[in-house]
Design an enzyme around this catalytic site. Structure first.
Site, mmCIF file in Angstrom:
data_model
loop_
_atom_site.group_PDB
_atom_site.id
_atom_site.type_symbol
_atom_site.label_atom_id
_atom_site.label_comp_id
_atom_site.label_asym_id
_atom_site.label_seq_id
_atom_site.Cartn_x
_atom_site.Cartn_y
_atom_site.Cartn_z
ATOM 1 N N ASP A 260 -16.421 -13.689 -6.909
ATOM 2 C CA ASP A 260 -15.880 -14.199 -5.652
ATOM 3 C C ASP A 260 -14.762 -15.190 -6.008
ATOM 4 O OD1 ASP A 260 -15.361 -14.754 -3.009
ATOM 5 O OD2 ASP A 260 -17.451 -15.118 -2.456
HETATM 6 C C1 BGC Z 1 -15.143 -14.849 0.266
HETATM 7 C C2 BGC Z 1 -15.145 -13.376 -0.058
HETATM 8 C C3 BGC Z 1 -13.748 -12.829 0.088
HETATM 9 C C4 BGC Z 1 -12.818 -13.595 -0.827
HETATM 10 C C5 BGC Z 1 -11.382 -13.103 -0.783
HETATM 11 C C6 BGC Z 1 -14.067 -15.612 -0.487
HETATM 12 O O1 BGC Z 1 -13.922 -16.876 0.052
HETATM 13 O O2 BGC Z 1 -16.412 -15.394 -0.006
HETATM 14 O O3 BGC Z 1 -16.029 -12.707 0.791
HETATM 15 O O4 BGC Z 1 -13.732 -11.453 -0.196
HETATM 16 O O5 BGC Z 1 -12.835 -14.951 -0.433
HETATM 17 O O6 BGC Z 1 -10.783 -13.433 0.398
#
Ligand code: BGC
Length: 750
Positions: A286
């Protein structure tokens, strides 16, 4: 830590040398570049390509860039990244391998840093809970295919969804992105979404692995749970989705699990995901979830996403150094690169490169979203058959929820900016906002249903005026909202003064229908006084017509709750939200003492009566269940039953089968064992056959890394919710055990 110059140079060469229109995947090129031969298996192609990669190229494949500027960090994405996107990984033009262009998320194509970029206006599915509430894997698959086709038409080949962390915490701010509280339902629905996404030659990224079940303290908390209980709950959902969807990638989550960051957990990544489940794709982090180089690489992280979110770039130059020093074997880098390449070949992103953006048929895609919402809306209360509304209505008062302009959606990285723009602009400041309303106004759709009726709309801000008008109205439709967003948890109630508004309006007119647009469960202190309640979740781009069609009976409500609605905070395993009040950055534990008893299982175990149980939802007709039978063959249990439509309307039943051991010993008396959704005309009946996944009749035996079922008497129940089970039978089952490495049967599309 800065990049070494060599790596920077190599990466920029890789990026800059990618041609706008890469050489075709087939034909003469395939002779010199045999990995481009699409007749070969993905594994073979990955092996062949790997042999041709230099060390720098392998390092470039495992190192991701954010796709948008970060002014606070003075970060600018590589020029080839799609503007305002979630991520970018350079391609290797020399070898005919395209870049990976990443976009959020499971509900549609999002725009990052929308304040800095032009919005990418796209179609939004209803929330994840709405899709789960359909109990219809076919619809979930269609929805996945629709958003992936829009992703591809927008220049993306990796879609960061679906999400399926179990809704253990009903206040979780991202419940709207997830698939509910039951591992079987969540796994089957998410598995179908993944199949849909990947059918459009887009890699699906299943997330957030694992136990990212609340937003408060998500970057620092440790979700603590014994292994066997995790295997029977949150992990089982992911396991089923991996089997049924075969996602190209899995995103490891921000939080720690039993003290170890998920993205450097050898247990989660190495043993369970890649070992027991035989996952062949790659693990990406993540955004900001990486905390180390060697421990992450050795645990099983294959790609650092958007390194600029991490404290430092942990892969790239640092990984190169760790390999040079022998801390990380070069073979591990090969494994990372091979996994990424394999998924690129398997999903078809190497063979299918649409350089020219395709036109999107927004009308057709909105119909997909609308069909999903129509089956996902749950009718919670319908006193005296107040719904469906008669078309002979002369007067109607519609109140609140910006129903004159659109329907609400959830906030954070998954926000889809709708075609036509935010219907109610300027509501909330910065990220994870703004509150976005999709311009699919219920009011207009309702007017279309009863063109002759006198319909008035009030925004609900003046409670006394709303109550006065309500007293004179034939019927009242009151739209109530709860906005939730990534990075913060929600309260268990509607926003602002809406509870007061509903109470006042219902006191003035009992023929009040409340339509909820919420993240998930909310408390309903006014429930006894209103005529009807519809849970419409976040309704998506076709939400307005979907709600109107259910209200007026064009569609029989066939949504069933994928999550228990508690009657009070005191019924929750954690009445106080864990971590609330802990200073930012200070580690804390969330002890999941409920173990595998998530949602309805917790309620059963504790003998608690929820406001509405899991699996619940009314229809405009009535169904009767009969002839429950069990069949055991080769230790496999199959259940059959007959469902009959005994009402006067056509409708869809969701026949649910629950199972449990007579002797006890499970996390709760009953688990969902399977279901079947069937549409029946008045008087129609069907005999359904439902195969029970053997793991749902077993417990996980952690010391021996296996599923184990004791010989004995088991009970089988059938009915239309976890709490209303009309039929019961007993069955003798022999002992059974199976290693944790599972060979999944073919996916089911119920
Ligand atoms: C989120 C993810 C997301 C990623 C990219 C993170 O803050 O937890 O679910 O895919 O950002 O935007």
């Amino acid at each position: 830590m800065p990049h070494s110059r060599a790596i920077l140079l190599a990466l920029s060469l890789v990026i800059l040398s990618w041609p706008a229109s890469p050489a075709g995947a087939a034909g003469a090129g395939a002779l010199q570049r045999p990995w481009l031969d699409s007749s070969l298996a993905p594994d073979r192609r990955a092996d062949l390509a790997l042999q041709a990669l230099t060390r720098e190229e392998k390092l470039s494949l495992v190192f991701g860039y954010f796709g948008s500027v970060m002014p606070d960090k003075r970060y600018t994405p590589p020029p080839q990244a799609r503007s305002g996107s979630a991520g970018f990984v350079p391609g290797i033009a020399r070898l005919g391998l395209p870049p990976q262009w990443l976009t959020d998320a499971g509900l549609g194509v999002a725009t990052q840093r929308a304040s800095l970029y032009a919005f990418r206006e796209r179609t939004a599915l209803p929330s994840g809970l709405a899709t789960s509430a359909t109990w219809n894997a076919g619809l979930a698959q269609r929805g996945g295919a629709m958003i992936a086709a829009e992703a591809r038409a927008s220049g993306f080949n990796v879609l960061l969804g679906p999400g399926l962390d179990l809704v253990r915490e009903v206040r979780g701010g991202r419940s709207f992105e997830y698939a509910g509280e039951d591992p079987l339902l969540a796994g089957v629905i998410a598995g179908a979404q993944i199949r849909g996404i990947q059918s459009r030659h887009v890699i699906s990224v299943m997330k957030h692995y694992a136990l990212n079940d609340q937003e408060t303290g998500r970057n620092i908390l440790s979700a603590n749970i014994p292994e066997e209980q995790a295997r029977e709950s949150d992990l089982l959902a992911f396991e089923i989705a991996v089997e049924q969807g075969r996602p190209g990638a899995v995103m490891c989550s921000y939080n720690r699990v039993n003290g170890v960051y998920a993205c450097q957990s050898p247990w989660l990544l190495g043993r369970v995901l890649k070992g027991d489940w035989g996952f062949r794709g790659y693990v990406m982090s993540d955004w900001g979830a990486v905390h180390s180089t060697a421990p992450s690489a050795l645990a099983g992280l294959d790609q650092e996403s958007a390194y600029s979110f991490d404290d430092e770039p942990f892969f790239g130059a640092a990984l190169s150094a760790a390999i040079a020093s022998g801390e990380v074997p070069a073979a591990r880098l090969d494994d990372m690169a091979r996994r990424i390449l394999r998924s690129m070949f398997a999903a078809g992103i190497v063979d299918h490169r649409d350089d020219a953006p395709e036109a999107i048929d927004f009308a057709a895609d909105t119909r997909v979203a609308q069909a999903d919402e129509e089956e996902g809306i749950v009718l919670l209360k319908n006193a005296g058959g107040i719904l469906p509304l008669p078309r002979t209505l002369k007067g109607l008062l519609v109140i609140g929820g910006h129903a004159d302009r659109g329907v609400l959606s959830g906030g954070g990285s998954s926000t889809v900016y709708p075609v036509g723009g935010n219907a109610v602009p300027g509501l909330a400041p910065g990220w994870p906002g703004p509150e976005v309303y999709l311009p699919s106004a219920p009011l207009g759709a309702i007017m279309g249903q009863v063109p002759q009726a006198n319909i008035r709309y009030l925004d609900g801000s003046d409670i006394a005026a709303a109550a006065r008008e309500a007293a004179r109205a034939e019927r009242v439709l009151l739209f109530a909202t709860q906005w939730a967003a990534e990075s913060r948890d929600a309260a268990l109630h509607l926003d602002g003064d809406q509870d007061k508004l509903i109470a006042a309006v219902a006191a003035a007119n009992p023929h009040t229908v409340v339509i909820l647009e919420s993240n998930g469960p909310v408390l309903m202190p006014w429930l006894a006084h209103v005529g009807a309640v519809l849970e419409a979740w976040y309704p998506g781009s076709g939400g307005g017509p979907a709600i109107a069609r259910v209200l007026f009976g064009d569609v029989d409500p066939s949504g069933r709750l994928p999550v228990t609605f508690p009657a009070s905070l005191g019924q929750l395993p954690h009445p106080d939200l864990p971590g609330a009040g802990v200073p930012a950055g200070q580690p804390f534990n969330v002890d999941y003492t409920a173990g595998a008893a998530v949602g309805y299982k917790w309620f059963q175990k504790r003998g608690l009566k929820p406001l509405f149980p899991f699996g619940y939802g009314l229809s405009y007709t009535r169904f009767r269940y009969s002839a429950l039978r069990t069949h055991v063959s080769d230790a496999q249990l199959t259940v059959s039953l007959t469902v009959t439509n005994i009402g006067s309307e056509g409708g869809a039943a969701v026949a649910q089968v629950y199972v449990g051991p007579t002797a006890g010993g499970w996390e709760a008396p009953r688990r969902l064992g399977g279901w079947s959704k069937v549409t029946l005309p008045p008087g129609g009946s069907a005999t359904l056959s439902i195969r029970i996944d053997p793991r749902l009749l077993a417990v996980f035996d952690a010391p021996h890394d296996r599923w184990q079922r004791l010989a004995g008497t088991y009970e089988v129940w059938a009915g239309d919710s976890a709490a209303t089970l009309e039929l019961a039978a007993k069955v003798q089952l022999p002992a059974w055990a199976h290693g944790a490495r599972w060979v999944a049967p073919a996916p089911t599309t119920r």
